[in-house]
Design an enzyme around this catalytic site. Structure first.
Site, PDB file in Angstrom:
ATOM      1  N   PRO A 254      91.432  17.152 -49.197  1.00 20.74           N
ATOM      2  CA  PRO A 254      92.037  18.525 -48.338  1.00 20.74           C
ATOM      3  C   PRO A 254      93.051  19.222 -49.234  1.00 20.74           C
ATOM      4  CG  PRO A 254      92.339  16.090 -47.266  1.00 20.74           C
ATOM      5  CD  PRO A 254      91.757  15.939 -48.717  1.00 20.74           C
ATOM      6  N   GLY A 256      96.217  20.800 -50.852  1.00 16.81           N
ATOM      7  CA  GLY A 256      97.666  20.373 -51.351  1.00 16.81           C
ATOM      8  C   GLY A 256      97.670  18.916 -51.788  1.00 16.81           C
ATOM      9  N   THR A 257      96.354  18.077 -51.917  1.00 15.47           N
ATOM     10  CA  THR A 257      96.322  16.731 -52.555  1.00 15.47           C
ATOM     11  C   THR A 257      96.503  16.634 -54.023  1.00 15.47           C
ATOM     12  OG1 THR A 257      94.125  16.875 -52.436  1.00 15.47           O
ATOM     13  CG2 THR A 257      95.121  16.061 -50.624  1.00 15.47           C
ATOM     14  N   GLY A 258      96.296  17.772 -54.796  1.00 17.85           N
ATOM     15  CA  GLY A 258      96.587  17.751 -56.209  1.00 17.85           C
ATOM     16  C   GLY A 258      95.284  17.822 -56.775  1.00 17.85           C
ATOM     17  N   LYS A 259      94.311  18.498 -56.468  1.00 20.73           N
ATOM     18  CA  LYS A 259      93.141  18.605 -57.277  1.00 20.73           C
ATOM     19  C   LYS A 259      93.106  19.625 -58.605  1.00 20.73           C
ATOM     20  CE  LYS A 259      90.901  20.346 -53.766  1.00 20.73           C
ATOM     21  NZ  LYS A 259      92.103  20.073 -52.587  1.00 20.73           N
ATOM     22  N   GLU A 476     111.120  16.505 -22.889  1.00 18.14           N
ATOM     23  CA  GLU A 476     111.195  15.495 -24.212  1.00 18.14           C
ATOM     24  C   GLU A 476     111.621  13.990 -23.896  1.00 18.14           C
ATOM     25  OE1 GLU A 476     109.833  16.688 -26.745  1.00 18.14           O
ATOM     26  OE2 GLU A 476     109.480  18.607 -25.914  1.00 18.14           O
ATOM     27  N   HIS A 479     108.485  12.292 -22.971  1.00 15.25           N
ATOM     28  CA  HIS A 479     107.647  11.780 -23.961  1.00 15.25           C
ATOM     29  C   HIS A 479     108.285  10.688 -24.524  1.00 15.25           C
ATOM     30  CE1 HIS A 479     105.070  15.180 -24.056  1.00 15.25           C
ATOM     31  NE2 HIS A 479     105.829  16.103 -24.199  1.00 15.25           N
ATOM     32  N   ASP A 551     100.318  19.682 -24.901  1.00 16.66           N
ATOM     33  CA  ASP A 551     100.040  18.373 -24.504  1.00 16.66           C
ATOM     34  C   ASP A 551      98.874  18.116 -23.956  1.00 16.66           C
ATOM     35  OD1 ASP A 551     102.570  17.854 -25.577  1.00 16.66           O
ATOM     36  OD2 ASP A 551     103.585  18.075 -23.704  1.00 16.66           O
TER      37      ASP A 551
END
Length: 692
Positions: A254, A256-259, A476, A479, A551
């Site tokens: 995905p 932003g995972t550091g590739k 809220e 929830h 929701d």
């Protein structure tokens, strides 16, 4: 003696002086590996050529327009010319006729005369005059003969000057085309004929060095890439057992995972040339440019072999062939075909390793993914709690931390965040501490930064009415209370009625541990507490609002996946209904494929509705049984606006919170709670009377 002298010179080469003299040699050896400076466009040469051309033209016009003979020629008017002719002062004349049938009169005077030029300026001692004649016919020549003027005619040869003027428009068109092509190419200092040259960048020693020490949360990927680096350093270690160097490594994961960070770490660790390029650099508007750049890329790599070439976002050029309606034969496919041939075609490119990164492996062409081209596919996924802690340690190495900062607790409270998100969190915490003039970053700064990253920035300036704020507080609280009463649900981490992002209120949940598979009971619990806000609105205010739109959407999508994809419906059984929608640019399905009958579609809709309705009824039942706790939660939210997990547990268990500090004239916090609770009880009684 000669051998001893050579030995001493060889030994002295290890001294500092010899090392200093060897440094330029090393630099000269690495210069050919730098980006292609020989293809850079030299604007200095162009400017010099233009300057010489301007000087030549200026000299030509000066010679042409201001030619001087024995004496200076004065251009006179036609009236003065007639006066001189009538007085017999002109003794000889030279008539120059051009190809445009224009005549120039150049006359020599008998005596020195005082004449007036066409500008009205008086000249003395003039012996030569000139003027343009409109025509030369028989009457003019007869006048010259009667006055005794010796006349001779000369035809001017302006062939090359006319050719120059005829070529001038074409030169201007070529110059305009040249400028437009350079702008469309966007090559900076590159020349117009370097379309087919690749734009690789070589990692130099002067650039900031990143190693595997700076990478955390991707241990398996680091292991795979370290093995490739070791192969480049010691190839005989693997070749003696018959091992071959991998042709390519594809980094999947995905965003932003550091590739890209892993690729930069490979550049820092490898002792071989490292070239980097983006997949979009191969795509151009001109046919054949992409394939030419691929060939030039591998030629550059073979000159520097063994080397590593990193292609970022390879999906820009490696998409599935045959895309679009009616197949495809476009520039991108030609570029992909050339890439396939260069990686593993008839001619072997040994010593060139390709590392590519993408977050869309599903759109890549199967021929690109086969062994022999990308032998290894390394998945760089979102980090687990241990990986997140390691990433936080890497990003906080140069940040002063307060004593209360616990990175393990912070890692547990950030599930689902990638490496880029955690780096942003640390940066936001540091900025917040600097804004508060703190000397170190505290845990409170990290908590506020985490809320900003995960929930969005607070919008305290948004004007909200008291009624709308009260509805949001009950929504809220619904929830929170339902999630607290459902055993399978995740614990509530924090709830707020301060608008963040596009939401008026947000409730966040914190999983106890990392989950990779989800049970039916857990999914139903998610739907139940997602609908707790709508149930609270109906119970307290007996009205429906748009605040539950998201929701309801998420609950419906989750229920449909339970029925159609995960086989969690007892009525329909463990079957998958409906093929996934394929993207049109992949050349596959244009519309969603429906592989079930109309009666099955009705049954699917009924099952989805039953799951959502069952969870809705469960949420309403929980709130009715714990309505007093709902009122206390809402009152506390209206007062404090933010409640964390510990405060929520105290309120639900019947305890009281520490009173907030109030300004002068305000009552204590308990009085405010009682008043709001009494008002809420009146509202619920009025709603019940209305139902009756």
């Amino acid at each position: 003696m000669g051998d001893e002298k050579n030995t001493r010179q060889s030994d002295d080469s290890n001294n500092k002086g010899q090392k200093k003299r060897q440094m330029p040699k090393s630099s000269r050896q690495r210069q050919p590996l730098q980006p292609r400076n020989e293809d850079e466009f030299n604007w200095g040469k162009v400017l010099r050529a233009i300057s010489w051309l301007a000087i030549f033209l200026a000299a030509f016009f000066i010679i042409t327009l201001f030619k001087t003979g024995d004496g200076q020629e004065i251009e006179v008017s036609y009236t003065n010319y007639q006066q001189l002719i009538q007085s017999g002062q002109i003794v000889s004349a030279l008539i120059k006729k051009s190809e445009l049938n224009s005549f120039e009169f150049h006359g020599t005077l008998k005596d020195k005369q005082t004449v007036i030029d066409i500008n009205g300026k008086t000249h003395r001692d003039v012996t030569r005059i000139t003027l343009p004649l409109p025509f030369v016919d028989g009457s003019v020549t007869q006048q010259w003969a009667e006055r005794g003027v010796s006349v001779s005619f000369v035809k001017e040869d302006n062939t090359w000057l006319n050719a120059l003027f005829q070529m001038l428009p074409w030169v201007l068109l070529l110059a305009i085309w040249f400028i437009l092509m350079r702008r469309m190419q966007g090559t900076g200092t590159k020349g117009i004929f370097s379309f087919g040259k690749v734009r690789t960048k070589m990692m130099s020693e002067a650039s900031p060095r990143i190693t595997f020490v700076d990478v955390a949360g991707a241990d398996e990927a680091k292991m795979e890439l370290q093995e490739i680096i070791e192969f480049l350093r010691e190839p005989t270690k693997f070749q003696k057992l018959g091992g071959k160097i991998p042709r390519g490594v594809l980094l999947l994961g995905p965003p932003g995972t550091g590739k890209t960070l892993l690729a930069r770490a490979v550049a820092g660790e490898a002792s071989v040339p490292f070239f980097t390029i983006s997949g979009a650099d191969f795509v151009e508007m001109f046919v054949g440019v992409g394939a030419s750049r691929v060939r030039d890329l591998f030629e550059t790599g073979k000159k520097s072999a063994p080397c590593i070439i990193f292609i970022d976002e390879i999906d820009a050029v490696g998409r599935h062939r045959g895309a679009g309606l009616g197949g495809g034969h476009d520039e991108r496919e030609q570029t992909l075909n050339q890439l396939l041939v260069e990686m593993d075609g008839f001619e072997q490119n040994s010593g060139v390793i390709i590392i590519a990164a993408t977050n869309r492996p599903d759109v890549l062409d199967p021929a690109l993914l086969r062994p022999g081209r990308f032998d290894r596919q390394v998945v760089v996924d979102r980090p687990d709690v241990k990986g997140r802690e390691g990433i936080l340690k890497v990003h906080t190495r140069h940040i002063p931390l307060a004593d209360d900062v616990k990175l393990d607790t912070l890692a547990k409270g950030t599930p689902g965040l990638a490496g880029a998100d955690l780096a942003n969190l640390v940066n936001e915490a540091a900025l917040l501490a600097a804004r508060n003039n703190a000397k170190a970053v505290s845990m409170n700064d990290f908590e506020q930064a985490k809320d900003k990253v995960m929930m969005g920035m607070e919008r305290r300036s948004l004007i909200i009415s008291d009624q709308e704020k009260k509805v949001t507080a009950y929504h809220e609280s619904g929830h929170v209370l339902v999630a607290r009463k459902v055993p399978e649900a995740d614990p509530v981490h924090k709830v707020t009625i301060i608008p963040r992002g596009r939401a008026l209120g947000i409730t966040t949940y914190l999983p106890i541990d990392e989950k990779h598979t989800y049970s039916k009971e857990y999914l139903e619990a998610m739907i139940t507490y997602a609908l707790g806000g709508r149930a609270a609105e109906i119970l307290v205010f007996n009205q429906l609002t748009t605040g539950a739109g998201n929701d309801i959407e998420r609950s419906t999508q989750l229920a449909r996946k339970m029925v159609c994809e995960w086989g969690m419906s007892e009525r329909l059984g463990p079957l998958a209904y409906g093929a996934k929608e394929e993207e049109i640019f992949l050349g596959r399905e244009i519309t969603r494929h429906k592989d079930y009958s109309e009666s099955t579609a009705i049954a699917i809709d009924d099952e989805v509705k039953n799951i959502v309705s069952k969870c809705m009824n469960r949420a309403e039942r929980i709130l009715k049984e714990n309505v007093d706790q709902l009122h206390r939660l809402s009152a506390a939210l209206l007062e404090r606006e933010i409640l964390d997990g510990e405060e929520i547990d105290k309120i639900i268990s019947g305890g009281s919170l520490t009173p907030l500090e109030k300004n002068n004239g305000d009552t204590n916090g308990q009085a405010i709670d009682d008043r709001q609770l009494e008002e809420a009880v009146k509202v619920i009684k009025a709603a019940r009377d209305g139902k009756k």
